[in-house]
Design an enzyme around this catalytic site. Structure first.
Site, PDB file in Angstrom:
ATOM      1  N   CYS A  97       0.691  -0.892   0.329  1.00 55.57           N
ATOM      2  CA  CYS A  97       0.000  -0.189   0.205  1.00 55.57           C
ATOM      3  C   CYS A  97       0.735   1.060   0.312  1.00 55.57           C
ATOM      4  CB  CYS A  97      -1.137  -0.158   1.499  1.00 55.57           C
ATOM      5  SG  CYS A  97      -1.549   1.440   1.829  1.00 55.57           S
ATOM      6  N   GLY A  98       0.243   2.035  -0.936  1.00 52.47           N
ATOM      7  CA  GLY A  98       1.065   3.557  -0.554  1.00 52.47           C
ATOM      8  C   GLY A  98       1.543   4.124   1.261  1.00 52.47           C
TER       9      GLY A  98
END
Length: 163
Positions: free
Chosen positions: A38-39
């Site tokens: 995930c970012g």
């Protein structure tokens, strides 16, 4: 919120039945739904720092892997454990991968999502790295949306108030 949230059955990352209370002991807990791809994954760094800073004062982070948001936690338990340990030096407990939303939502999250965030909204977890602070008494002491970083003043103040 009832203090029995610590009695809800959860599974360790290795698949063993336990409770949040058994995992955390009598510590205040920052429970976070986590993901490896995930970012927001770099938030692990801040979570590890919180653990280092407050661990000896009666606090622990507990990570809860979740693959519900764009498949960003696809790994097996072993892959998750290795990624967290090698990449970020995670030394706080990780639970088994669960659903945090929807009809298969884990009972722990059924209880947690009733708590509103600072903006007053309750309901579904918005994304990976949503955080819930649970006091030693089992009361939910705060909810922080995914973009609120672990080192944010509001999280630090809330943790310190529980210690």
């Amino acid at each position: 919120m009832s203090a029995n949230i610590r009695d809800i059955v959860v599974q360790t990352l290795r698949g063993e039945d336990t409770t949040l209370g058994a995992v955390a002991g009598d510590r205040a807990v920052l429970l976070v739904n986590v993901a490896s791809k995930c970012g927001l994954t770099p938030q692990y760094t801040g979570l590890v720092e919180l653990q280092k800073t407050y661990g000896e004062r009666g606090f622990t982070v507990v990570g809860v892997p979740c693959n519900q948001f764009m498949g960003q936690e696809p790994g097996s338990a072993e892959e998750i454990e290795e990624f967290c340990s090698v990449t970020y030096g995670v030394d706080f407990p990780l639970l088994a991968k669960v659903d945090v939303n929807g009809e298969d939502r884990h009972p722990l999250y059924t209880a947690l999502v009733q708590t509103p965030s600072a903006d007053g909204s309750a309901g579904d977890v918005q994304w990976n790295f949503e955080k819930f602070l649970i006091g030693r008494d089992g009361a939910i002491a705060g909810r922080f949306r995914p973009t609120v970083t672990p080192d944010a003043d509001e999280i630090v103040r809330a943790i310190e108030a529980q210690l």
